[in-house]
Write a protein that holds these residues in place. Structure first.
Motif, PDB file in Angstrom:
ATOM      1  N   THR A  22      38.272  41.220  50.234  1.00  0.00           N
ATOM      2  CA  THR A  22      37.647  41.263  49.048  1.00  0.00           C
ATOM      3  C   THR A  22      38.387  39.845  48.470  1.00  0.00           C
ATOM      4  O   THR A  22      37.669  39.444  47.440  1.00  0.00           O
ATOM      5  N   GLY A  23      39.040  39.104  49.112  1.00  0.00           N
ATOM      6  CA  GLY A  23      39.576  38.051  48.751  1.00  0.00           C
ATOM      7  C   GLY A  23      40.522  37.959  47.436  1.00  0.00           C
ATOM      8  O   GLY A  23      40.529  36.833  47.029  1.00  0.00           O
ATOM      9  N   THR A  24      41.164  39.008  47.230  1.00  0.00           N
ATOM     10  CA  THR A  24      41.941  39.148  46.167  1.00  0.00           C
ATOM     11  C   THR A  24      43.187  39.907  46.515  1.00  0.00           C
ATOM     12  O   THR A  24      43.397  40.546  47.675  1.00  0.00           O
ATOM     13  N   TYR A  25      44.209  40.288  45.595  1.00  0.00           N
ATOM     14  CA  TYR A  25      45.301  40.987  45.712  1.00  0.00           C
ATOM     15  C   TYR A  25      44.935  42.421  45.229  1.00  0.00           C
ATOM     16  O   TYR A  25      44.062  42.473  44.476  1.00  0.00           O
ATOM     17  N   THR A  26      45.578  43.312  45.852  1.00  0.00           N
ATOM     18  CA  THR A  26      45.567  44.715  45.556  1.00  0.00           C
ATOM     19  C   THR A  26      46.041  44.743  44.099  1.00  0.00           C
ATOM     20  O   THR A  26      46.862  43.960  43.720  1.00  0.00           O
ATOM     21  N   GLY A  27      46.255  46.132  43.586  1.00  0.00           N
ATOM     22  CA  GLY A  27      46.825  46.344  42.535  1.00  0.00           C
ATOM     23  C   GLY A  27      48.250  46.539  42.706  1.00  0.00           C
ATOM     24  O   GLY A  27      48.604  46.419  43.924  1.00  0.00           O
ATOM     25  N   ALA A  28      49.101  46.563  41.857  1.00  0.00           N
ATOM     26  CA  ALA A  28      50.485  46.368  42.060  1.00  0.00           C
ATOM     27  C   ALA A  28      51.312  47.604  42.234  1.00  0.00           C
ATOM     28  O   ALA A  28      50.827  48.703  41.746  1.00  0.00           O
ATOM     29  N   ILE A  29      52.237  47.789  43.022  1.00  0.00           N
ATOM     30  CA  ILE A  29      53.078  48.770  43.239  1.00  0.00           C
ATOM     31  C   ILE A  29      54.571  48.590  42.978  1.00  0.00           C
ATOM     32  O   ILE A  29      55.072  47.596  43.271  1.00  0.00           O
ATOM     33  N   SER A  30      55.225  49.270  42.451  1.00  0.00           N
ATOM     34  CA  SER A  30      56.480  49.066  42.150  1.00  0.00           C
ATOM     35  C   SER A  30      57.573  49.526  43.172  1.00  0.00           C
ATOM     36  O   SER A  30      57.294  50.414  44.047  1.00  0.00           O
ATOM     37  N   THR A  31      58.311  48.362  43.447  1.00  0.00           N
ATOM     38  CA  THR A  31      59.449  48.628  44.620  1.00  0.00           C
ATOM     39  C   THR A  31      60.318  49.296  43.782  1.00  0.00           C
ATOM     40  O   THR A  31      61.381  50.050  44.806  1.00  0.00           O
ATOM     41  N   ARG A  32      60.651  49.709  42.761  1.00  0.00           N
ATOM     42  CA  ARG A  32      61.679  50.152  41.899  1.00  0.00           C
ATOM     43  C   ARG A  32      63.069  49.588  42.247  1.00  0.00           C
ATOM     44  O   ARG A  32      64.181  50.108  42.272  1.00  0.00           O
ATOM     45  N   GLU A  33      62.919  48.223  42.573  1.00  0.00           N
ATOM     46  CA  GLU A  33      64.093  47.483  42.868  1.00  0.00           C
ATOM     47  C   GLU A  33      64.252  46.220  41.812  1.00  0.00           C
ATOM     48  O   GLU A  33      63.067  45.851  41.210  1.00  0.00           O
ATOM     49  N   THR A  34      65.298  46.163  41.387  1.00  0.00           N
ATOM     50  CA  THR A  34      65.745  45.006  40.149  1.00  0.00           C
ATOM     51  C   THR A  34      66.056  43.903  40.561  1.00  0.00           C
ATOM     52  O   THR A  34      65.997  42.691  39.821  1.00  0.00           O
ATOM     53  N   GLU A  35      66.424  43.558  42.096  1.00  0.00           N
ATOM     54  CA  GLU A  35      66.617  42.139  42.619  1.00  0.00           C
ATOM     55  C   GLU A  35      65.652  41.909  43.590  1.00  0.00           C
ATOM     56  O   GLU A  35      65.112  42.752  44.286  1.00  0.00           O
TER      57      GLU A  35
END
Length: 211
Positions: A22-35
Protein backbone atom coordinates in the motif's frame (compact mmCIF):
# COMPACT_ATOMS: atom_id res chain seq x y z
CA UNK A 1 13.90 -6.80 10.22
CA UNK A 2 10.96 -5.12 8.57
CA UNK A 3 10.73 -1.32 8.52
CA UNK A 4 8.75 0.21 11.38
CA UNK A 5 8.24 3.47 13.22
CA UNK A 6 7.70 4.18 16.90
CA UNK A 7 5.93 7.04 18.62
CA UNK A 8 4.74 7.69 22.14
CA UNK A 9 1.06 8.20 22.95
CA UNK A 10 0.45 8.87 26.61
CA UNK A 11 2.94 6.75 28.52
CA UNK A 12 3.25 3.89 26.02
CA UNK A 13 5.16 3.49 22.77
CA UNK A 14 3.22 2.41 19.67
CA UNK A 15 4.62 0.69 16.59
CA UNK A 16 3.53 1.00 12.96
CA UNK A 17 4.87 -1.28 10.23
CA UNK A 18 5.65 -0.39 6.63
CA UNK A 19 3.31 -2.04 4.15
CA UNK A 20 5.08 -2.18 0.75
CA UNK A 21 1.87 -3.14 -1.05
CA UNK A 22 0.00 0.00 0.00
CA UNK A 23 3.02 2.28 0.35
CA UNK A 24 1.93 3.36 3.84
CA UNK A 25 2.34 2.33 7.45
CA UNK A 26 -0.16 0.05 9.17
CA UNK A 27 -2.32 1.14 12.05
CA UNK A 28 -0.58 1.58 15.39
CA UNK A 29 -0.12 -1.29 17.86
CA UNK A 30 0.72 -0.62 21.49
CA UNK A 31 3.94 -2.21 22.72
CA UNK A 32 2.78 -1.63 26.32
CA UNK A 33 6.30 -0.35 26.98
CA UNK A 34 7.18 3.06 28.42
CA UNK A 35 10.85 3.10 27.38
CA UNK A 36 11.97 3.29 23.76
CA UNK A 37 14.59 0.55 24.06
CA UNK A 38 12.07 -1.84 25.59
CA UNK A 39 9.56 -0.98 22.84
CA UNK A 40 12.14 -1.81 20.16
CA UNK A 41 12.84 -5.09 21.93
CA UNK A 42 9.11 -5.86 21.89
CA UNK A 43 9.00 -5.26 18.13
CA UNK A 44 11.97 -7.59 17.62
CA UNK A 45 10.14 -10.22 19.67
CA UNK A 46 7.03 -9.79 17.50
CA UNK A 47 9.16 -10.27 14.40
CA UNK A 48 10.25 -13.71 15.56
CA UNK A 49 7.30 -14.94 17.62
CA UNK A 50 4.27 -12.91 16.52
CA UNK A 51 2.00 -10.71 18.62
CA UNK A 52 0.60 -12.94 21.33
CA UNK A 53 -2.30 -10.68 22.35
CA UNK A 54 -3.53 -10.65 18.73
CA UNK A 55 -2.49 -14.18 17.84
CA UNK A 56 -0.97 -12.74 14.66
CA UNK A 57 2.41 -12.70 12.98
CA UNK A 58 3.65 -9.41 11.57
CA UNK A 59 3.02 -10.83 8.09
CA UNK A 60 -0.61 -11.30 9.14
CA UNK A 61 -0.79 -7.70 10.40
CA UNK A 62 0.50 -6.37 7.07
CA UNK A 63 -1.78 -8.68 5.06
CA UNK A 64 -4.90 -7.58 6.98
CA UNK A 65 -3.84 -3.94 6.66
CA UNK A 66 -3.59 -4.41 2.88
CA UNK A 67 -7.12 -5.81 2.73
CA UNK A 68 -8.48 -2.98 4.88
CA UNK A 69 -6.79 -0.31 2.78
CA UNK A 70 -8.17 -1.72 -0.47
CA UNK A 71 -11.67 -2.05 1.00
CA UNK A 72 -11.54 1.55 2.25
CA UNK A 73 -10.32 3.02 -1.03
CA UNK A 74 -11.58 0.68 -3.77
CA UNK A 75 -14.58 1.82 -5.88
CA UNK A 76 -16.93 -0.76 -4.37
CA UNK A 77 -20.36 -1.53 -5.79
CA UNK A 78 -23.31 -3.21 -4.08
CA UNK A 79 -22.35 -6.43 -5.87
CA UNK A 80 -18.71 -6.36 -4.77
CA UNK A 81 -19.72 -5.44 -1.20
CA UNK A 82 -22.11 -8.40 -1.23
CA UNK A 83 -19.28 -10.72 -2.30
CA UNK A 84 -17.12 -9.49 0.59
CA UNK A 85 -19.98 -10.18 3.00
CA UNK A 86 -20.41 -13.68 1.53
CA UNK A 87 -16.73 -14.43 2.16
CA UNK A 88 -17.03 -13.29 5.79
CA UNK A 89 -20.14 -15.46 6.18
CA UNK A 90 -18.36 -18.48 4.70
CA UNK A 91 -15.50 -17.99 7.15
CA UNK A 92 -17.90 -17.75 10.07
CA UNK A 93 -17.17 -14.16 11.08
CA UNK A 94 -20.70 -12.85 10.54
CA UNK A 95 -24.13 -14.43 10.36
CA UNK A 96 -26.00 -11.73 8.49
CA UNK A 97 -25.62 -8.19 7.15
CA UNK A 98 -27.89 -5.66 5.51
CA UNK A 99 -26.72 -3.76 2.44
CA UNK A 100 -27.99 -0.31 1.72
CA UNK A 101 -28.47 1.27 -1.66
CA UNK A 102 -27.39 4.62 -0.22
CA UNK A 103 -24.09 5.98 -1.46
CA UNK A 104 -20.97 6.93 0.53
CA UNK A 105 -22.14 10.54 0.63
CA UNK A 106 -24.78 9.55 3.21
CA UNK A 107 -22.10 9.15 5.88
CA UNK A 108 -22.62 11.39 8.93
CA UNK A 109 -20.58 14.55 8.42
CA UNK A 110 -19.13 14.71 11.94
CA UNK A 111 -18.19 11.03 11.95
CA UNK A 112 -16.42 11.53 8.61
CA UNK A 113 -14.51 14.59 9.88
CA UNK A 114 -13.48 12.85 13.09
CA UNK A 115 -11.94 9.98 11.17
CA UNK A 116 -10.46 12.28 8.52
CA UNK A 117 -8.38 14.12 11.14
CA UNK A 118 -7.49 11.03 13.20
CA UNK A 119 -3.80 10.78 12.40
CA UNK A 120 -3.63 7.02 12.94
CA UNK A 121 -6.86 6.08 11.12
CA UNK A 122 -7.21 8.70 8.39
CA UNK A 123 -6.93 7.52 4.77
CA UNK A 124 -6.10 11.15 3.90
CA UNK A 125 -3.07 11.10 6.21
CA UNK A 126 -1.97 7.72 4.85
CA UNK A 127 -2.19 9.08 1.33
CA UNK A 128 -0.12 12.14 2.25
CA UNK A 129 2.57 10.05 3.91
CA UNK A 130 2.65 7.59 1.01
CA UNK A 131 3.55 10.43 -1.36
CA UNK A 132 6.04 11.94 1.09
CA UNK A 133 3.87 14.99 1.67
CA UNK A 134 4.25 16.71 5.00
CA UNK A 135 1.41 16.36 7.50
CA UNK A 136 2.08 16.43 11.21
CA UNK A 137 0.40 14.73 14.12
CA UNK A 138 0.19 18.11 15.86
CA UNK A 139 -1.69 19.65 12.91
CA UNK A 140 -4.27 16.85 12.96
CA UNK A 141 -4.67 17.25 16.71
CA UNK A 142 -5.30 20.99 16.35
CA UNK A 143 -7.92 20.29 13.67
CA UNK A 144 -9.74 17.84 15.93
CA UNK A 145 -9.84 20.52 18.66
CA UNK A 146 -11.69 22.82 16.24
CA UNK A 147 -14.27 20.15 15.44
CA UNK A 148 -16.50 21.18 18.35
CA UNK A 149 -17.68 24.18 16.30
CA UNK A 150 -18.84 21.80 13.55
CA UNK A 151 -20.53 19.47 16.05
CA UNK A 152 -22.41 22.33 17.65
CA UNK A 153 -23.62 23.83 14.37
CA UNK A 154 -24.29 20.76 12.18
CA UNK A 155 -25.21 18.15 14.78
CA UNK A 156 -25.01 14.37 14.48
CA UNK A 157 -27.70 13.93 11.80
CA UNK A 158 -26.14 16.00 9.02
CA UNK A 159 -24.84 13.83 6.19
CA UNK A 160 -22.01 14.63 3.82
CA UNK A 161 -24.46 15.18 0.97
CA UNK A 162 -26.37 17.73 3.08
CA UNK A 163 -23.46 20.19 3.09
CA UNK A 164 -23.88 22.83 0.39
CA UNK A 165 -22.22 26.10 -0.53
CA UNK A 166 -25.07 27.89 1.22
CA UNK A 167 -24.75 25.93 4.48
CA UNK A 168 -21.02 26.59 4.56
CA UNK A 169 -21.59 30.31 4.10
CA UNK A 170 -24.16 30.25 6.89
CA UNK A 171 -21.66 28.41 9.08
CA UNK A 172 -19.03 31.09 8.44
CA UNK A 173 -21.53 33.78 9.46
CA UNK A 174 -22.34 31.79 12.59
CA UNK A 175 -18.65 31.72 13.52
CA UNK A 176 -18.26 35.44 12.88
CA UNK A 177 -21.30 36.14 15.06
CA UNK A 178 -19.44 34.36 17.86
CA UNK A 179 -16.83 37.16 17.59
CA UNK A 180 -14.07 34.81 16.51
CA UNK A 181 -11.06 36.38 14.83
CA UNK A 182 -11.02 36.07 11.01
CA UNK A 183 -7.91 33.86 11.22
CA UNK A 184 -9.69 31.56 13.67
CA UNK A 185 -12.79 31.41 11.47
CA UNK A 186 -10.67 30.37 8.50
CA UNK A 187 -8.91 27.70 10.56
CA UNK A 188 -12.21 26.27 11.80
CA UNK A 189 -13.75 26.25 8.33
CA UNK A 190 -10.67 24.51 6.91
CA UNK A 191 -11.44 21.50 9.13
CA UNK A 192 -14.31 20.76 6.77
CA UNK A 193 -13.28 22.28 3.47
CA UNK A 194 -10.06 20.26 3.24
CA UNK A 195 -11.99 17.09 4.01
CA UNK A 196 -14.77 17.91 1.54
CA UNK A 197 -12.25 18.59 -1.23
CA UNK A 198 -10.62 15.22 -0.57
CA UNK A 199 -14.01 13.49 -0.50
CA UNK A 200 -14.73 14.95 -3.94
CA UNK A 201 -11.38 13.72 -5.29
CA UNK A 202 -12.23 10.24 -3.97
CA UNK A 203 -15.66 10.33 -5.68
CA UNK A 204 -17.43 10.17 -2.30
CA UNK A 205 -19.08 13.48 -3.26
CA UNK A 206 -20.12 14.37 -6.79
CA UNK A 207 -19.04 17.98 -6.39
CA UNK A 208 -17.18 20.06 -3.85
CA UNK A 209 -19.54 22.35 -1.89
CA UNK A 210 -16.59 24.40 -0.72
CA UNK A 211 -15.88 25.66 -4.26
Amino acid sequence: MRRFSLYKRGKYFYARFWNPKTGTYTGAISTRETEREAAIAAVYHWEHYGIAKRDQSLDDVVAVDTVLQYVRSAPLTIDSASRIIDILKDRGFIESATLTSDGPDTKPLIEFLERFWDYDASPYVREKLAYNHSIGRRHCYEQTKRLHHWRTYFGADTRLRDVTRETLKAFQLYLRDKKLAPKTVNAVVSVGTVALAWATEQAILESNPAC
